[in-house]
Design a protein around this motif. Structure first.
Motif, short mmCIF file in Angstrom:
data_model
loop_
_atom_site.label_atom_id
_atom_site.label_comp_id
_atom_site.label_asym_id
_atom_site.label_seq_id
_atom_site.Cartn_x
_atom_site.Cartn_y
_atom_site.Cartn_z
N ALA A 236 27.83 3.52 80.42
CA ALA A 236 28.14 2.48 81.40
C ALA A 236 29.26 1.56 80.95
O ALA A 236 30.13 1.17 81.75
CB ALA A 236 26.88 1.66 81.69
N THR A 237 29.27 1.19 79.66
CA THR A 237 30.21 0.17 79.19
C THR A 237 31.29 0.69 78.25
O THR A 237 32.35 0.09 78.10
CB THR A 237 29.47 -0.95 78.45
N GLY A 238 30.99 1.80 77.57
CA GLY A 238 31.92 2.32 76.57
C GLY A 238 31.68 1.78 75.19
O GLY A 238 32.11 2.38 74.20
N HIS A 239 30.99 0.65 75.09
CA HIS A 239 30.81 0.02 73.77
C HIS A 239 29.36 -0.36 73.46
O HIS A 239 29.04 -0.63 72.30
CB HIS A 239 31.69 -1.23 73.65
N GLY A 240 28.51 -0.43 74.47
CA GLY A 240 27.10 -0.75 74.23
C GLY A 240 26.87 -2.11 73.61
O GLY A 240 25.83 -2.35 73.00
N GLY A 241 27.84 -3.02 73.73
CA GLY A 241 27.70 -4.35 73.17
C GLY A 241 28.18 -4.49 71.74
O GLY A 241 28.10 -5.58 71.16
N ASN A 242 28.69 -3.42 71.14
CA ASN A 242 29.15 -3.45 69.75
C ASN A 242 30.60 -3.95 69.68
O ASN A 242 31.49 -3.41 70.33
CB ASN A 242 29.04 -2.05 69.13
#
Length: 292
Positions: A236-242
């Motif tokens: 969904a985001t490409g980064h998962g919050g990282n």
């Protein structure tokens, strides 16, 4: 039994039918195409609505005809996607082609779209209406295909034998061993339902590898939805919050599983294994993507 027998049985005239066997030359898109036919039929149909110049001409002669759509399935075989009514075509420019929202998703999966070396100023966008003919046999009906490098046939000119009707759909996908899992970021969005179910049960340590420079990120998955839950977030985001992943292009990411663990392994033990993998793969170093 021949494909033409099946066409006549549902009042589809073989003399007005083009049989198309999709086999993209790009390996990544060839891998993705059956997944699209199973999970994202809208993208498959967007891809199918444009053709190379030779097939485009054949289509254009059958604007009031039919398309029997197949995908290559093993050597000398093709598997059924659907029967479509051809309702005409619209001429479009390169700018109009690239403005279509589905094209960006197809490009991410490896479809080159409109190549500059085609030398065409316009293309035809075909209006293909999917019918319910043999809907239950999607991904199951297998026909023979001549061992020649031709990807379309006029149905009435070519006897294509029915080889099998499988019990399960090819488009459902096979579940690989966990240590054979290797998906691109774009492929995470079109995982077959069967594969999603497996990932939802699997917990363990996974790797995100940036193929642009070899930098890697190690993560762990446990609890609700396990690996599927984590990977759905990345899809969904490409980064998962990282934080460090935010700075990178996710289209270059590949996802694999380093270690699968027991479904009831304690959370702290999973985190300990994660730390061990970070240490061994040096993903906390200047070349890694783990901050802690």
């Amino acid at each position: 039994m021949q494909l033409n027998d099946l066409l006549r049985a549902v009042d589809v005239d073989p003399k007005k039918t083009l049989v198309l066997r999709h086999r993209p030359s790009e390996a990544s898109f060839r891998k993705a195409l059956p997944l699209l036919a199973g999970e994202r039929l809208d993208l498959f149909e967007a891809y199918q609505s444009y053709q190379g110049e030779q097939v485009e001409q054949a289509f254009n002669k059958r604007r009031d005809g039919w398309l029997a759509s197949f995908i290559e399935y093993e050597t000398g075989k093709a598997v059924f996607v659907g029967i479509y009514r051809v309702n005409g075509a619209t001429t479009i420019s390169p700018e109009e082609f690239w403005a279509r929202p589905e094209q960006s998703e197809l490009t991410a999966l490896g479809n080159p779209g409109w190549r500059e070396d085609e030398g065409r100023d316009t293309r035809l966008l075909f209006d293909l209406e999917r019918t319910e003919h043999y809907e239950d046999w999607r991904g199951k009906l297998v026909i023979g295909w001549p061992l020649v490098r031709i990807w379309y046939r006029r149905a009435y000119e070519t006897p294509l034998p029915v080889i099998a009707i499988r019990e399960d759909s090819v488009f459902a996908g096979e579940i690989p061993s966990w240590d054979q899992v290797d998906y691109s970021w774009a492929e995470l969005k079109i995982l077959p339902t069967r594969m999603k179910s497996a990932l939802e049960q699997w917990r363990g340590i996974y790797l995100i590898w940036d193929e642009s420079d070899g930098a890697a990120y190690v993560g762990s998955a446990y609890g609700n939805a396990n690996i599927l839950g984590r990977w759905t977030g990345y899809a969904a985001t490409g980064h998962g919050g990282n934080k460090l992943l935010r700075k990178r292009d996710p289209s270059r990411f590949r996802f694999s599983i380093l270690q699968r663990v027991s479904p009831d392994m304690d959370r702290d033990d999973v985190i300990r294994l994660e730390a061990s993998w970070k240490l061994r793969l040096h993903t906390r170093s200047g070349f890694g993507l783990n901050e802690n």
